[in-house]
Design an enzyme around this catalytic site. Structure first.
Site, PDB file in Angstrom:
ATOM      1  N   VAL A   1       0.869  -1.172   0.000  1.00 40.91           N
ATOM      2  CA  VAL A   1       0.000   0.000   0.000  1.00 40.91           C
ATOM      3  C   VAL A   1       0.902   1.216   0.000  1.00 40.91           C
ATOM      4  O   VAL A   1       1.976   1.204   0.592  1.00 40.91           O
ATOM      5  CB  VAL A   1      -0.972   0.078   1.201  1.00 40.91           C
ATOM      6  CG1 VAL A   1      -2.009  -1.017   1.143  1.00 40.91           C
ATOM      7  CG2 VAL A   1      -0.242   0.061   2.515  1.00 40.91           C
ATOM      8  N   SER A   2       0.463   2.260  -0.694  1.00 39.44           N
ATOM      9  CA  SER A   2       1.263   3.477  -0.721  1.00 39.44           C
ATOM     10  C   SER A   2       0.661   4.580   0.134  1.00 39.44           C
ATOM     11  O   SER A   2       1.354   5.507   0.517  1.00 39.44           O
ATOM     12  CB  SER A   2       1.456   3.971  -2.157  1.00 39.44           C
ATOM     13  OG  SER A   2       0.210   4.184  -2.772  1.00 39.44           O
TER      14      SER A   2
END
Length: 166
Positions: free
Chosen positions: A11-12
């Site tokens: 996930v960013s």
């Protein structure tokens, strides 16, 4: 494919984590996918807070090392865009996959690079993921340009919200 695989989750942003793409949600879906196919999931490698615009991420470095040493038979991710959003980087991963015989597998797109059709579909989806990144960046630039020309004008979403609409 033999059946020892490594999972990869990324996930960013916090927004992605809240929208169903959380690390735990990805890990659970990867685990269920592997169990349904009778594959041994050795581990799930995590990159939390990293963009997919480059392969230079700690978890991805571990995955690439495992591929290069042929210690796994496949790399399973929830979606292709969890691995990369760059066609150039996707081609590097596909080359590594072809060179080592380690398949790249996407749970939601049901893709497996151990076949020619799977490699074709992965390439097409990779191009679409990169296009989305380019589109989003262009949209951000256009929004910034509009605001810099008229800083007193509120952003579009703020204009739609009025006291009466709350």
């Amino acid at each position: 494919m033999s059946h020892t695989v490594i999972g990869y989750a990324r996930v960013s942003t916090d927004e992605q984590a809240a929208s169903g793409l959380s690390i735990e949600a990805q890990r659970a879906r990867i685990r269920a996918y592997c169990e349904a196919r009778g594959w041994t999931l050795a581990d799930v490698v995590i990159d939390a807070g990293f963009s997919a615009s480059t392969l230079e991420r700690p978890g991805m470095a571990k995955v690439r090392k495992l591929m290069a040493e042929r210690l796994v038979d496949g790399v399973v991710s929830l979606k292709l865009d969890r691995l990369t959003r760059s066609v150039r980087d996707l081609h590097q991963l596909l080359k590594a996959s072809a060179d080592t015989g380690v398949a790249l597998v996407s749970v939601t797109e049901n893709l497996d690079t151990s076949s020619a059709a799977g490699r074709l579909m992965v390439t097409m989806l990779g191009a679409m993921a990169e296009c989305e990144v380019v589109r989003a960046k262009a949209s951000e630039r256009a929004s910034f340009t509009r605001r810099s020309r008229n800083p007193s004008q509120p952003m579009a979403c703020a204009r739609r919200m009025t006291v009466g609409s709350l």
